[in-house]
Design an enzyme around this catalytic site. Structure first.
Site, PDB file in Angstrom:
ATOM      1  N   ILE A   1       1.010  -1.350   0.127  1.00 54.03           N
ATOM      2  CA  ILE A   1      -0.014  -0.101  -0.163  1.00 54.03           C
ATOM      3  C   ILE A   1       0.912   1.141  -0.162  1.00 54.03           C
ATOM      4  CG2 ILE A   1      -1.812   1.350   1.268  1.00 54.03           C
ATOM      5  CD1 ILE A   1      -2.850  -1.528   2.243  1.00 54.03           C
ATOM      6  N   SER A  40      -3.968   2.880   8.775  1.00 58.90           N
ATOM      7  CA  SER A  40      -3.174   1.604   8.959  1.00 58.90           C
ATOM      8  C   SER A  40      -4.038   0.970  10.237  1.00 58.90           C
ATOM      9  CB  SER A  40      -1.986   1.725   9.303  1.00 58.90           C
ATOM     10  OG  SER A  40      -1.488   0.342  10.072  1.00 58.90           O
ATOM     11  N   ARG A  41      -3.555   1.271  11.474  1.00 57.82           N
ATOM     12  CA  ARG A  41      -4.357   0.846  12.848  1.00 57.82           C
ATOM     13  C   ARG A  41      -4.117   1.981  13.848  1.00 57.82           C
ATOM     14  NH1 ARG A  41      -6.284  -2.415   9.555  1.00 57.82           N
ATOM     15  NH2 ARG A  41      -6.585  -4.651   9.957  1.00 57.82           N
ATOM     16  N   ASP A  58      -8.494   7.345   9.437  1.00 59.61           N
ATOM     17  CA  ASP A  58      -9.456   6.271   9.158  1.00 59.61           C
ATOM     18  C   ASP A  58      -9.591   5.262  10.146  1.00 59.61           C
ATOM     19  OD1 ASP A  58     -11.254   5.102   7.309  1.00 59.61           O
ATOM     20  OD2 ASP A  58      -9.743   3.901   6.692  1.00 59.61           O
ATOM     21  N   GLU A 101     -12.812   1.067  18.034  1.00 66.72           N
ATOM     22  CA  GLU A 101     -13.627   1.377  16.874  1.00 66.72           C
ATOM     23  C   GLU A 101     -14.800   0.336  17.198  1.00 66.72           C
ATOM     24  OE1 GLU A 101     -11.675   0.171  13.236  1.00 66.72           O
ATOM     25  OE2 GLU A 101      -9.955   1.864  13.662  1.00 66.72           O
ATOM     26  N   HIS A 129     -12.793   3.850   9.344  1.00 62.74           N
ATOM     27  CA  HIS A 129     -12.312   2.679   8.769  1.00 62.74           C
ATOM     28  C   HIS A 129     -12.882   2.097   7.458  1.00 62.74           C
ATOM     29  CE1 HIS A 129      -9.542  -1.010  10.360  1.00 62.74           C
ATOM     30  NE2 HIS A 129      -9.564  -0.776   8.642  1.00 62.74           N
ATOM     31  N   SER A 175     -10.961   0.122   2.569  1.00 64.65           N
ATOM     32  CA  SER A 175     -10.918  -0.524   1.361  1.00 64.65           C
ATOM     33  C   SER A 175     -12.449  -0.770   0.812  1.00 64.65           C
ATOM     34  CB  SER A 175     -10.402  -2.022   1.737  1.00 64.65           C
ATOM     35  OG  SER A 175     -11.237  -2.557   2.677  1.00 64.65           O
TER      36      SER A 175
HETATM   37  C1  DGY Z   1      -7.696  -4.210   6.104  1.00 66.26           C
HETATM   38  O1  DGY Z   1      -7.775  -5.233   5.327  1.00 66.26           O
HETATM   39  O2  DGY Z   1      -6.681  -4.453   7.059  1.00 66.26           O
HETATM   40  C2  DGY Z   1      -8.371  -3.164   6.250  1.00 66.26           C
HETATM   41  O3  DGY Z   1      -7.939  -2.141   7.150  1.00 66.26           O
HETATM   42  C3  DGY Z   1      -9.889  -3.341   6.870  1.00 66.26           C
HETATM   43  O4  DGY Z   1      -9.703  -4.064   7.834  1.00 66.26           O
END
Ligand code: DGY
Length: 332
Positions: free
Chosen positions: A158, A238-239, A263, A268, A287, A290
């Protein structure tokens, strides 16, 4: 011979369900999300599980003696306790590649929105404030994205898709940090390797794209925001667990940095009263990195194929790197 029972905890398109039903007995809970308690009660008979957020740990594996594969419908797999899965020989799969460009698009949406203050000004126009003193004037000036310096923390697939847009589309100077050098990104996009500290000091846009692991947990803290430029825009797609949210809030409130585009959050869904949500210089999303129809469809198809292939061993599947040895290989 009886077909293996698989529990599917994500809504799937019919085509993906068909792939599963051809070779497995598909079980869908009547109500989703399923409580942990109910899940632990019913999972004993299940050989395959499709999810992206259930924590796969010793507790669950103890209750799931027949489980052979967990197919995550996501690229991230921080819900896997890899040690526990390795010990039980349970393979875990994910959905790489199909979402790279979609997430990279969203990173740019957040960069542009935060830098050019899009939601803030959108709200002003909708409230009839266009024409009032200050609206859209100097007090609302933003930051240029084109030809600025982007710093990508974690140059995976990514990250590379972001670097491509940054370099070829926006004429940006690309820096990156991470565990290893990425010759392809260096050659194709002129990406330059930096330590995290150097990157934070030099970048106009700091984009966090590293996976969530014990090593990356809370990796961006007060001292890191302290190194960024006052004009910097911070993006996390990301997270949430990679970032100390209190430190981020302080940095934004004190104008230590210019803005943030988020995001993801530590918890969450983020609650309405979360302090970050009250700041005008935060652009936020639920989030959805995708979340386009095409990409989510492809993720569902990949996850269904991974699930069936994991059980039947009749097709190549995307096993996460840390568990690939359990199957003697697998697709990247
Ligand atoms: C992923 O695919 O890891 C996205 O963050 C959705 O959880």
């Amino acid at each position: 011979m009886a077909m293996p029972k698989v529990l599917v905890l994500k809504p799937l398109p019919e085509e993906a369900k068909r792939i599963i039903r051809e070779r497995c007995e598909l079980i869908e809970p009547q109500a989703n999300p399923v409580s942990r308690e109910k899940l632990l009660e019913g999972i004993w008979e299940v050989e395959g599980l499709l999810t992206n957020d259930v924590r796969i740990d010793s507790e669950l594996l103890n209750a799931a003696s027949k489980l052979r594969i967990v197919s995550n419908q996501s690229v991230g797999y921080d819900n896997f306790d890899l040690g526990a899965m390795r010990e039980r020989g349970v393979i875990g799969t994910h959905t790489p590649f199909v979402l790279d460009d979609t997430v990279a698009d969203l990173v740019f949406a957040l960069m542009l929105a935060a830098a050019r203050r899009v939601p803030e000004l959108d709200a002003q126009v909708k409230q009839g404030k266009w024409g009032e003193p200050g609206c859209g004037g100097e007090a609302h000036y933003g930051m240029d994205v084109h030809h600025a310096t982007i710093g990508i923390v974690g140059m995976g697939r990514i990250g590379e898709a972001v670097a491509r847009r940054a370099s070829l589309g926006f004429g940006m100077n690309v820096l990156y940090s991470g565990r290893s050098r990425k010759p392809v990104a260096e050659q194709a996009f002129g990406a330059q390797f930096r330590t995290l500290e150097q990157l934070l000091e030099q970048a106009d846009f700091v984009v966090v794209l590293a996976p969530f692991t014990p090593e990356t947990a809370n990796m961006i803290r007060a001292e890191h925001f302290g190194r960024m430029k006052p004009s910097a825009v911070f993006i996390n797609a990301s997270r949430g667990q990679l970032v100390d949210e209190e430190a981020l809030e302080a940095a934004l409130r004190n104008r230590q940095i210019f803005a943030a585009g988020l995001d993801v959050y530590q918890r969450e869904p983020v609650k309405a009263g979360h302090p970050l949500l009250s700041l005008p210089n935060v652009v936020t999303l639920p989030h959805i990195g995708s979340a386009t129809a095409k990409t989510r469809y492809e993720m569902a198809m990949t996850a269904a194929n991974n699930l069936v292939g994991g059980l039947l061993n009749d097709r190549p599947i995307h096993i996460v790197p840390e568990l690939r040895h359990l199957r003697g290989g697998g697709l990247e």
